[in-house]
Design a protein around this motif. Structure first.
Motif, PDB file in Angstrom:
ATOM      1  N   VAL A 184       0.832  -1.208   0.000  1.00 15.01           N
ATOM      2  CA  VAL A 184       0.000   0.000   0.000  1.00 15.01           C
ATOM      3  C   VAL A 184       0.867   1.259   0.000  1.00 15.01           C
ATOM      4  CG1 VAL A 184      -1.562   1.342   1.474  1.00 15.01           C
ATOM      5  CG2 VAL A 184      -2.107  -1.022   0.894  1.00 15.01           C
ATOM      6  N   LEU A 185       1.950   1.259   0.784  1.00 21.34           N
ATOM      7  CA  LEU A 185       2.791   2.463   0.848  1.00 21.34           C
ATOM      8  C   LEU A 185       3.477   2.714  -0.493  1.00 21.34           C
ATOM      9  CD1 LEU A 185       4.294   2.200   4.460  1.00 21.34           C
ATOM     10  CD2 LEU A 185       2.110   3.152   3.708  1.00 21.34           C
ATOM     11  N   ALA A 186       4.019   1.654  -1.110  1.00 18.19           N
ATOM     12  CA  ALA A 186       4.651   1.813  -2.428  1.00 18.19           C
ATOM     13  C   ALA A 186       3.591   2.184  -3.470  1.00 18.19           C
ATOM     14  CB  ALA A 186       5.370   0.526  -2.826  1.00 18.19           C
ATOM     15  N   GLY A 187       2.436   1.539  -3.389  1.00 18.91           N
ATOM     16  CA  GLY A 187       1.361   1.797  -4.353  1.00 18.91           C
ATOM     17  C   GLY A 187       0.851   3.228  -4.273  1.00 18.91           C
ATOM     18  N   LEU A 188       0.694   3.753  -3.063  1.00 16.36           N
ATOM     19  CA  LEU A 188       0.221   5.133  -2.916  1.00 16.36           C
ATOM     20  C   LEU A 188       1.238   6.109  -3.482  1.00 16.36           C
ATOM     21  CD1 LEU A 188      -1.431   5.070   0.630  1.00 16.36           C
ATOM     22  CD2 LEU A 188      -2.571   5.158  -1.583  1.00 16.36           C
ATOM     23  N   ASP A 189       2.509   5.779  -3.315  1.00 14.21           N
ATOM     24  CA  ASP A 189       3.566   6.628  -3.885  1.00 14.21           C
ATOM     25  C   ASP A 189       3.509   6.583  -5.417  1.00 14.21           C
ATOM     26  OD1 ASP A 189       5.939   8.227  -2.879  1.00 14.21           O
ATOM     27  OD2 ASP A 189       6.832   7.018  -4.464  1.00 14.21           O
ATOM     28  N   LEU A 190       3.317   5.389  -5.974  1.00 17.54           N
ATOM     29  CA  LEU A 190       3.194   5.264  -7.443  1.00 17.54           C
ATOM     30  C   LEU A 190       1.982   6.056  -7.949  1.00 17.54           C
ATOM     31  CD1 LEU A 190       4.321   3.644  -9.992  1.00 17.54           C
ATOM     32  CD2 LEU A 190       2.386   2.116  -9.604  1.00 17.54           C
ATOM     33  N   ILE A 191       0.892   5.966  -7.199  1.00 20.79           N
ATOM     34  CA  ILE A 191      -0.346   6.657  -7.565  1.00 20.79           C
ATOM     35  C   ILE A 191      -0.179   8.177  -7.447  1.00 20.79           C
ATOM     36  CG2 ILE A 191      -2.726   7.073  -6.743  1.00 20.79           C
ATOM     37  CD1 ILE A 191      -2.673   3.997  -5.895  1.00 20.79           C
ATOM     38  N   GLY A 192       0.638   8.587  -6.462  1.00 22.04           N
ATOM     39  CA  GLY A 192       0.816  10.019  -6.209  1.00 22.04           C
ATOM     40  C   GLY A 192      -0.203  10.563  -5.225  1.00 22.04           C
ATOM     41  N   GLU A 193      -0.749   9.666  -4.398  1.00 26.17           N
ATOM     42  CA  GLU A 193      -1.750  10.076  -3.411  1.00 26.17           C
ATOM     43  C   GLU A 193      -1.061  10.248  -2.050  1.00 26.17           C
ATOM     44  OE1 GLU A 193      -4.835  10.895  -3.906  1.00 26.17           O
ATOM     45  OE2 GLU A 193      -5.488  11.081  -1.838  1.00 26.17           O
ATOM     46  N   PRO A 194      -1.091  11.448  -1.488  1.00 24.20           N
ATOM     47  CA  PRO A 194      -0.437  11.654  -0.185  1.00 24.20           C
ATOM     48  C   PRO A 194      -1.188  10.936   0.932  1.00 24.20           C
ATOM     49  CG  PRO A 194      -1.339  13.734  -1.036  1.00 24.20           C
ATOM     50  CD  PRO A 194      -1.722  12.650  -2.004  1.00 24.20           C
ATOM     51  N   TYR A 195      -0.467  10.602   1.982  1.00 23.03           N
ATOM     52  CA  TYR A 195      -1.113   9.919   3.102  1.00 23.03           C
ATOM     53  C   TYR A 195      -0.358  10.232   4.388  1.00 23.03           C
ATOM     54  CZ  TYR A 195       2.821   6.713   2.603  1.00 23.03           C
ATOM     55  OH  TYR A 195       4.094   6.198   2.515  1.00 23.03           O
ATOM     56  N   GLU A 196      -1.063  10.003   5.496  1.00 21.97           N
ATOM     57  CA  GLU A 196      -0.423  10.093   6.815  1.00 21.97           C
ATOM     58  C   GLU A 196      -0.328   8.667   7.339  1.00 21.97           C
ATOM     59  OE1 GLU A 196      -1.757  11.362  11.299  1.00 21.97           O
ATOM     60  OE2 GLU A 196      -2.796  12.294   9.602  1.00 21.97           O
ATOM     61  N   LEU A 197       0.873   8.271   7.749  1.00 24.48           N
ATOM     62  CA  LEU A 197       1.068   6.904   8.260  1.00 24.48           C
ATOM     63  C   LEU A 197       0.809   6.858   9.765  1.00 24.48           C
ATOM     64  CD1 LEU A 197       2.119   3.956   7.855  1.00 24.48           C
ATOM     65  CD2 LEU A 197       4.410   4.853   8.336  1.00 24.48           C
ATOM     66  N   VAL A 198      -0.057   5.942  10.180  1.00 27.22           N
ATOM     67  CA  VAL A 198      -0.246   5.669  11.610  1.00 27.22           C
ATOM     68  C   VAL A 198       0.369   4.297  11.844  1.00 27.22           C
ATOM     69  CG1 VAL A 198      -1.885   5.438  13.513  1.00 27.22           C
ATOM     70  CG2 VAL A 198      -2.410   6.973  11.582  1.00 27.22           C
ATOM     71  N   GLU A 255      -8.359  -4.319   3.222  1.00 28.32           N
ATOM     72  CA  GLU A 255      -7.945  -5.094   2.036  1.00 28.32           C
ATOM     73  C   GLU A 255      -7.021  -4.187   1.213  1.00 28.32           C
ATOM     74  OE1 GLU A 255      -7.927  -8.230   1.009  1.00 28.32           O
ATOM     75  OE2 GLU A 255      -9.046  -8.847   2.772  1.00 28.32           O
ATOM     76  N   SER A 256      -5.742  -4.567   1.212  1.00 27.13           N
ATOM     77  CA  SER A 256      -4.720  -3.719   0.599  1.00 27.13           C
ATOM     78  C   SER A 256      -5.025  -3.385  -0.863  1.00 27.13           C
ATOM     79  CB  SER A 256      -3.357  -4.400   0.717  1.00 27.13           C
ATOM     80  OG  SER A 256      -3.394  -5.706   0.167  1.00 27.13           O
ATOM     81  N   ASN A 257      -5.494  -4.368  -1.635  1.00 25.35           N
ATOM     82  CA  ASN A 257      -5.733  -4.095  -3.052  1.00 25.35           C
ATOM     83  C   ASN A 257      -6.938  -3.172  -3.255  1.00 25.35           C
ATOM     84  OD1 ASN A 257      -3.539  -5.642  -3.668  1.00 25.35           O
ATOM     85  ND2 ASN A 257      -4.687  -7.469  -4.254  1.00 25.35           N
TER      86      ASN A 257
END
Ligand SMILES: N[C@@H](CCC(=O)N[C@@H](CS)C(=O)NCC(=O)O)C(=O)O
Length: 216
Positions: free
Chosen positions: A16-30, A65-67
């Protein structure tokens, strides 16, 4: 901003972390500590009753569900390059996401548990468990290997969320001792395509389940 509840060292969280980076969607990690079992605590299970990581929160909306998280984030961002809208290409990506979750992850996971997790916790790999999994692993790896013949990426001309999802269960392939020798298209895709992506490098997990590079 999306909140991602995860432990970056686990397969489905790195995905999910790599995928969000590929997508370009910012996120806050908890951070949810996997090895101390924080995913089993009631506060976290209120978000994800499976007691597994990851989970996502977007305002009032909770998703696990990660996907499914990757599909949601790509659509939210409108990134059609990494999650194409064309009917058949999208169906193809969705097919690999489902296959990864139902077949590929469970098989690769056996090698991760036996060769990485057990020795790290002071035990040792059970050779009979590995042997029992070998035929299933080769069957699945052959399917993915055949798909990757003559291609750099699983679906389309560039990386999609399917590449990230499929790579995640084999992210520690050396330490996992995945028997890859007879699957050279798969090895080429993993080492020359996926492992060269900035999003993959940024989320590297090292032997010993750490995100800190070993001292030189
Ligand atoms: N199908 C789920 C699987 C999630 C999953 O199995 N997560 C593992 C870490 S990779 C976990 O948290 N397992 C719970 C445990 O071992 O206690 C997904 O893709 O999100």
């Amino acid at each position: 901003m999306l909140k991602i509840y995860a432990d970056p060292i686990t397969v489905n969280c790195r995905k999910v972390l790599a995928g969000l980076d590929l997508i370009g969607e910012p996120y806050e990690l908890v951070h949810v500590d996997y090895f101390t079992g924080q995913q089993k605590e009631p506060a976290y299970m209120a978000l994800n009753p499976n007691a597994s990581v990851p989970a996502m929160v977007d305002g009032d909306f909770v998703l696990w569900e990660s996907n499914a998280i990757l599909q949601y984030a790509a659509d939210k961002r409108g990134n059609d390059a990494v999650y194409p809208r064309d009917l058949q290409t999208r169906a193809d990506v969705n097919r690999w996401l489902l296959w990864e979750s139902s077949s590929w992850f469970p098989s690769c996971y056996v090698f991760l548990v036996e060769n990485c997790v057990k020795p790290l916790l002071g035990g040792s790999a059970d050779a009979s468990v590995l042997q029992a999994q070998e035929a299933q692993f080769h069957k699945l790896a052959s399917i993915l290997d055949a798909r990757l013949a003559g291609r750099d990426w699983v679906a389309g001309a560039g990386p999609t969320i399917a590449d990230i999802a499929l790579a995640a269960p084999m992210h520690l392939h050396g330490w996992q001792q995945l028997p890859l020798a007879q699957h050279q298209n798969l090895v080429r895709w993993m080492t020359r395509s996926v492992e060269q992506l900035p999003c993959w490098k940024k989320t590297t997990v090292y032997q010993g389940f750490t995100t800190t590079p070993p001292a030189a």
